[in-house]
Design a protein around this motif. Structure first.
Motif, mmCIF file in Angstrom:
data_model
loop_
_atom_site.group_PDB
_atom_site.id
_atom_site.type_symbol
_atom_site.label_atom_id
_atom_site.label_comp_id
_atom_site.label_asym_id
_atom_site.label_seq_id
_atom_site.Cartn_x
_atom_site.Cartn_y
_atom_site.Cartn_z
ATOM 1 N N GLN A 130 -3.653 16.007 -29.801
ATOM 2 C CA GLN A 130 -3.539 14.583 -29.500
ATOM 3 C C GLN A 130 -2.073 14.173 -29.577
ATOM 4 N N ALA A 131 -1.644 13.397 -28.608
ATOM 5 C CA ALA A 131 -0.261 12.909 -28.606
ATOM 6 C C ALA A 131 -0.028 11.977 -29.790
ATOM 7 N N LEU A 132 1.209 11.972 -30.299
ATOM 8 C CA LEU A 132 1.566 11.045 -31.367
ATOM 9 C C LEU A 132 1.540 9.617 -30.858
ATOM 10 N N SER A 133 1.412 8.700 -31.780
ATOM 11 C CA SER A 133 1.411 7.282 -31.422
ATOM 12 C C SER A 133 2.790 6.861 -30.934
ATOM 13 N N ALA A 134 2.843 5.747 -30.240
ATOM 14 C CA ALA A 134 4.122 5.204 -29.777
ATOM 15 C C ALA A 134 5.046 4.927 -30.960
ATOM 16 N N ALA A 135 4.487 4.446 -32.074
ATOM 17 C CA ALA A 135 5.303 4.171 -33.260
ATOM 18 C C ALA A 135 5.924 5.448 -33.806
ATOM 19 N N ALA A 136 5.153 6.537 -33.814
ATOM 20 C CA ALA A 136 5.687 7.812 -34.301
ATOM 21 C C ALA A 136 6.777 8.332 -33.377
ATOM 22 N N LEU A 137 6.578 8.217 -32.062
ATOM 23 C CA LEU A 137 7.607 8.655 -31.117
ATOM 24 C C LEU A 137 8.873 7.819 -31.261
ATOM 25 N N ASP A 138 8.714 6.531 -31.508
ATOM 26 C CA ASP A 138 9.881 5.679 -31.753
ATOM 27 C C ASP A 138 10.644 6.158 -32.980
ATOM 28 N N GLN A 139 9.911 6.454 -34.060
ATOM 29 C CA GLN A 139 10.550 6.852 -35.317
ATOM 30 C C GLN A 139 11.272 8.189 -35.188
ATOM 31 N N LEU A 140 10.688 9.110 -34.450
ATOM 32 C CA LEU A 140 11.278 10.440 -34.315
ATOM 33 C C LEU A 140 12.370 10.500 -33.259
ATOM 34 N N PHE A 141 12.199 9.761 -32.156
ATOM 35 C CA PHE A 141 13.086 9.925 -31.005
ATOM 36 C C PHE A 141 13.617 8.624 -30.413
ATOM 37 N N LEU A 142 12.705 7.776 -29.941
ATOM 38 C CA LEU A 142 13.097 6.696 -29.038
ATOM 39 C C LEU A 142 13.915 5.594 -29.697
ATOM 40 N N GLN A 143 13.618 5.292 -30.954
ATOM 41 C CA GLN A 143 14.383 4.270 -31.674
ATOM 42 C C GLN A 143 15.270 4.866 -32.766
ATOM 43 N N ALA A 144 15.152 6.154 -32.995
ATOM 44 C CA ALA A 144 15.962 6.806 -34.034
ATOM 45 C C ALA A 144 17.415 6.859 -33.592
ATOM 46 N N ARG A 145 18.320 6.727 -34.546
ATOM 47 C CA ARG A 145 19.743 6.712 -34.245
ATOM 48 C C ARG A 145 20.496 7.594 -35.232
ATOM 49 N N SER A 146 21.696 7.999 -34.842
ATOM 50 C CA SER A 146 22.595 8.703 -35.760
ATOM 51 C C SER A 146 23.357 7.656 -36.557
ATOM 52 N N HIS A 147 23.203 7.699 -37.860
ATOM 53 C CA HIS A 147 23.794 6.663 -38.719
ATOM 54 C C HIS A 147 25.127 7.117 -39.305
ATOM 55 N N ASN A 148 26.019 6.136 -39.454
ATOM 56 C CA ASN A 148 27.337 6.355 -40.045
ATOM 57 C C ASN A 148 27.551 5.532 -41.305
ATOM 58 N N ALA A 149 26.681 4.576 -41.560
ATOM 59 C CA ALA A 149 26.789 3.711 -42.743
ATOM 60 C C ALA A 149 25.427 3.707 -43.433
ATOM 61 N N TRP A 150 25.474 3.565 -44.764
ATOM 62 C CA TRP A 150 24.271 3.823 -45.544
ATOM 63 C C TRP A 150 24.002 2.711 -46.541
ATOM 64 N N LEU A 151 22.727 2.418 -46.742
ATOM 65 C CA LEU A 151 22.311 1.482 -47.773
ATOM 66 C C LEU A 151 22.380 2.168 -49.134
ATOM 67 N N ASP A 152 22.544 1.378 -50.166
ATOM 68 C CA ASP A 152 22.617 1.906 -51.527
ATOM 69 C C ASP A 152 21.194 2.150 -52.032
ATOM 70 N N GLN A 153 20.599 3.189 -51.498
ATOM 71 C CA GLN A 153 19.211 3.531 -51.811
ATOM 72 C C GLN A 153 19.150 5.045 -51.991
ATOM 73 N N PRO A 154 18.679 5.523 -53.117
ATOM 74 C CA PRO A 154 18.770 6.963 -53.410
ATOM 75 C C PRO A 154 17.801 7.814 -52.598
ATOM 76 N N VAL A 155 18.186 9.072 -52.429
ATOM 77 C CA VAL A 155 17.303 10.125 -51.928
ATOM 78 C C VAL A 155 17.080 11.057 -53.112
ATOM 79 N N THR A 156 15.837 11.222 -53.513
ATOM 80 C CA THR A 156 15.534 11.952 -54.744
ATOM 81 C C THR A 156 15.415 13.454 -54.496
ATOM 82 N N ASP A 157 15.457 14.212 -55.569
ATOM 83 C CA ASP A 157 15.219 15.653 -55.480
ATOM 84 C C ASP A 157 13.847 15.921 -54.880
ATOM 85 N N SER A 158 12.867 15.128 -55.256
ATOM 86 C CA SER A 158 11.527 15.278 -54.716
ATOM 87 C C SER A 158 11.509 15.047 -53.202
ATOM 88 N N ASP A 159 12.281 14.055 -52.739
ATOM 89 C CA ASP A 159 12.402 13.802 -51.292
ATOM 90 C C ASP A 159 12.948 15.036 -50.581
#
Length: 196
Positions: free
Chosen positions: A3-32
């Protein structure tokens, strides 16, 4: 799986995803990061060779070690990001093939042929780097891939035994969308593809 992914999933992976250069002060954990690896490692490689290796640069000390190798504004971007992955490959990846691909001696073409081993490691390690970015996006993280750095400096700083080789860098975190530039154009199907 059929089954094809939903439009929202395709947006998140490809269509609306961007290469970021600036970051929010929000941690990425070891578990992540562990969850990220558990996803990306499932992507296919030739004979399941899995040559990519990942160094997740998170501490101030590690960032300062990486900083001299980065060019232009990439240093600032890396310092601000919660994590920057050094996407590398193991030049002796084939030593794991008896475990990863026990069907036959898949390591034979590489043992005495460093050039063939390098080509296979770079090609498949690059694939795994792409899987890293897709897995990160699937988990809700943003990516900032970078190639503007000196591989020799990175290898000398992080891979002193010479076995692992750096390929590219990818910052990971939660991007600051307010700092994004307009998305660049892409080539059309007719420009980039042939049907034969």
């Amino acid at each position: 799986m059929t089954q094809a992914l939903s439009a929202a999933a395709l947006d998140q992976l490809f269509l609306q995803a961007r290469s970021h250069n600036a970051w929010l002060d929000q941690p990425v954990t070891d578990s992540d990061l562990q969850q990220l690896y558990e996803l990306l490692k499932q992507g296919p490689t030739s004979n399941n060779c899995c040559p990519a290796r990942f160094v997740f640069v998170r501490t101030d000390e590690a960032k300062q070690k990486l900083l001299p190798a980065l060019k232009g504004h990439n240093g600032e971007k890396m310092l601000q990001a919660p994590v920057t992955a050094i996407v590398a490959f193991d030049s002796r990846f084939f030593e794991f093939l008896p475990e990863l691909f026990p069907i036959y001696d898949a390591a034979a073409p590489y043992r005495e042929n460093p050039e063939a081993a390098h080509i296979a490691a770079l090609r498949n390690g690059s694939l795994q780097g792409a899987y890293l970015m897709l897995a990160a996006r699937a988990l809700g993280l943003d990516c900032g891939p970078m190639s503007g750095f000196d591989t020799t400096q990175v290898d000398e700083a992080f891979f002193t035994d010479g076995r692992w080789k750096s390929n590219f860098l990818c910052s990971l975190g939660y991007g600051d969308a307010s700092k994004l530039r307009p998305a660049g154009p892409r080539l059309s199907f007719a420009q980039a593809c042939e049907l034969i």
